[in-house]
Design a protein around this motif. Structure first.
Motif, PDB file in Angstrom:
ATOM      1  N   GLY A  84      -8.809  36.949  20.181  1.00 17.59           N
ATOM      2  CA  GLY A  84      -7.652  36.619  19.451  1.00 17.59           C
ATOM      3  C   GLY A  84      -7.996  36.321  17.849  1.00 17.59           C
ATOM      4  N   LEU A  85      -6.778  36.781  17.177  1.00 16.80           N
ATOM      5  CA  LEU A  85      -7.350  36.453  15.817  1.00 16.80           C
ATOM      6  C   LEU A  85      -7.029  35.145  15.313  1.00 16.80           C
ATOM      7  CD1 LEU A  85      -5.562  39.659  14.267  1.00 16.80           C
ATOM      8  CD2 LEU A  85      -7.829  39.323  14.868  1.00 16.80           C
ATOM      9  N   ASP A  86      -6.150  34.409  15.694  1.00 19.21           N
ATOM     10  CA  ASP A  86      -6.211  33.087  15.768  1.00 19.21           C
ATOM     11  C   ASP A  86      -7.647  32.147  16.030  1.00 19.21           C
ATOM     12  OD1 ASP A  86      -3.581  33.442  14.835  1.00 19.21           O
ATOM     13  OD2 ASP A  86      -2.558  32.546  16.518  1.00 19.21           O
ATOM     14  N   VAL A  87      -8.184  32.471  17.221  1.00 24.93           N
ATOM     15  CA  VAL A  87      -9.281  31.823  17.595  1.00 24.93           C
ATOM     16  C   VAL A  87     -10.337  32.474  16.877  1.00 24.93           C
ATOM     17  CG1 VAL A  87     -10.995  31.945  19.444  1.00 24.93           C
ATOM     18  CG2 VAL A  87      -8.317  32.067  19.929  1.00 24.93           C
TER      19      VAL A  87
ATOM     20  N   MET B  72     -10.132  33.284  13.685  1.00 22.55           N
ATOM     21  CA  MET B  72     -10.208  32.666  11.964  1.00 22.55           C
ATOM     22  C   MET B  72     -10.321  31.072  12.195  1.00 22.55           C
ATOM     23  SD  MET B  72      -9.669  33.024   8.926  1.00 22.55           S
ATOM     24  CE  MET B  72      -9.014  34.899   9.148  1.00 22.55           C
ATOM     25  N   ALA B  73     -10.108  30.654  13.142  1.00 21.43           N
ATOM     26  CA  ALA B  73     -10.297  29.134  13.549  1.00 21.43           C
ATOM     27  C   ALA B  73     -11.748  28.924  13.328  1.00 21.43           C
ATOM     28  CB  ALA B  73      -9.633  28.582  14.499  1.00 21.43           C
TER      29      ALA B  73
ATOM     30  N   LYS C 292      -3.183  43.954  12.177  1.00 24.11           N
ATOM     31  CA  LYS C 292      -2.839  42.392  12.226  1.00 24.11           C
ATOM     32  C   LYS C 292      -3.852  41.771  11.362  1.00 24.11           C
ATOM     33  CE  LYS C 292      -0.579  42.507  16.720  1.00 24.11           C
ATOM     34  NZ  LYS C 292      -0.626  42.387  18.284  1.00 24.11           N
TER      35      LYS C 292
ATOM     36  N   MET D 162      -2.665  39.038   8.430  1.00 21.23           N
ATOM     37  CA  MET D 162      -2.465  37.381   8.976  1.00 21.23           C
ATOM     38  C   MET D 162      -2.935  36.501   7.689  1.00 21.23           C
ATOM     39  SD  MET D 162      -6.063  37.310  10.963  1.00 21.23           S
ATOM     40  CE  MET D 162      -5.875  35.512  11.584  1.00 21.23           C
ATOM     41  N   ASP D 163      -2.444  35.380   7.541  1.00 22.88           N
ATOM     42  CA  ASP D 163      -2.857  34.343   6.514  1.00 22.88           C
ATOM     43  C   ASP D 163      -3.974  33.916   6.614  1.00 22.88           C
ATOM     44  OD1 ASP D 163      -0.216  34.491   5.701  1.00 22.88           O
ATOM     45  OD2 ASP D 163       0.504  32.843   6.957  1.00 22.88           O
ATOM     46  N   HIS D 164      -4.837  33.747   5.389  1.00 20.53           N
ATOM     47  CA  HIS D 164      -6.046  33.142   5.301  1.00 20.53           C
ATOM     48  C   HIS D 164      -6.320  32.105   4.133  1.00 20.53           C
ATOM     49  CE1 HIS D 164      -7.748  35.441   1.846  1.00 20.53           C
ATOM     50  NE2 HIS D 164      -6.844  36.363   2.414  1.00 20.53           N
TER      51      HIS D 164
END
Length: 299
Positions: free
Chosen positions: A42-45, A47-48, A88, A92-94
């Motif tokens: 998952g991209l959120d995981v 990036m975190a 995606k 996504m924001d960064h």
């Protein structure tokens, strides 16, 4: 905040995420680590984990204080192969000043060979081959644990667990390896099944070292599993060679340990790299290669 650029080079894999900070001359300033950052999680995981590793590196700087928002980031990301995920990612924001990325195979090959022909084979938690021959590029494997990743640590762990469950059910003979693995998963096939319901590739990959340890002690099941994994790696190398690659750099957590079991035909194509994944990530930034994400949240 310094006026000169600070580069963030990331190796984002299925087991952990490593971040290194460099000055404009290529001198390493600090390194940070965090948990898995495979895009398939998952991209959120992902990036975190990247942010956690970056902040870990920033805390280790000896003097100058640098903010995330001033870093020019280049990332090698495992699992960034699906077109939807790649799209995606670009949207996504960064928190970085700039951000570019490519697959871990693409970036590691860039570090190993630069702009010259050559291929890379990664056998870590997952596996993937990537080659460039006369400006034409191609992948071999790398389609994720559920349908690909042959010759990888996760694949080896999965085979070992499967073999342990077969031994529990008296389908195939047991061994000390089977007994240790099943015990670590609760002692029964049912408990192993319950563990597998939420297991990730890195969880399977954790059992790879157990297999190698038992193979060193003469365990016949462990020896058979390593022979099977070595054959799968031979097949990956053969596929790269058939596509025109004659110089192949083999890297990843399994590469050294499995080397003695690879065929002579495979070994003849293996070469040493000019640089590593972090060198490739720096080239990614400086040469403006790969995917570019322009959604920085820096004011």
């Amino acid at each position: 905040m310094p006026d000169t650029p600070t580069y963030l080079a990331g190796d984002c894999g299925g087991t952990h995420c490593r971040i290194r900070l460099y000055d404009q001359h290529g001198n390493q300033l600090a390194e940070g680590t965090a948990g898995p950052a495979n895009a398939s999680l998952g991209l959120d995981v992902m990036m975190a984990a990247i942010i956690d590793a970056s902040e870990d590196a920033l805390t280790k700087l000896s003097s100058t204080q640098i903010a995330l928002s001033s870093l020019k980031a280049g990332l090698a990301i495992a699992g960034l192969v699906n077109e939807s995920l790649r799209r995606k990612f670009c949207e996504m924001d960064h928190p970085f000043a700039s951000l570019c990325a490519e697959t871990d195979a693409f970036v590691a090959r860039l570090g190993a060979f630069g702009t010259k022909d050559g291929a890379l084979l990664i056998t870590g938690t997952g596996s993937c081959g990537f080659g460039v021959v006369q400006t034409q590029s191609f992948y071999v494997g790398g389609w994720g644990f559920s349908i690909s990743d042959q010759g990888s640590g996760a694949r080896l762990g999965q085979l070992a667990i499967r073999r342990a469950v077969q031994a529990f059910d008296a389908i195939r003979p047991s061994s000390p390896l089977c007994e240790e693995i099943l015990k670590s998963l609760g002692g029964t096939a049912a408990s192993a099944h319950h563990w597998a319901l939420t297991a990730h590739p890195a969880d399977y990959g954790n059992f790879a070292t157990v297999v190698f340890a038992h193979a060193d002690q003469g365990d016949p099941v462990a020896d058979q599993l390593l022979t099977e994994i070595a054959t799968e790696i031979d097949e990956l190398v053969s596929a790269l060679v058939n596509k025109g690659s004659k110089n192949i750099y083999h890297m990843g957590g399994l590469s050294g340990a499995i080397h003695s079991r690879l065929s002579d035909e495979t070994v003849r194509y293996l070469v040493e790299p000019e640089g590593d994944t972090f060198d490739g990530a720096l080239l990614l930034i400086k040469e403006k290669l790969g995917l570019t994400n322009s959604h920085s949240q820096v004011p």
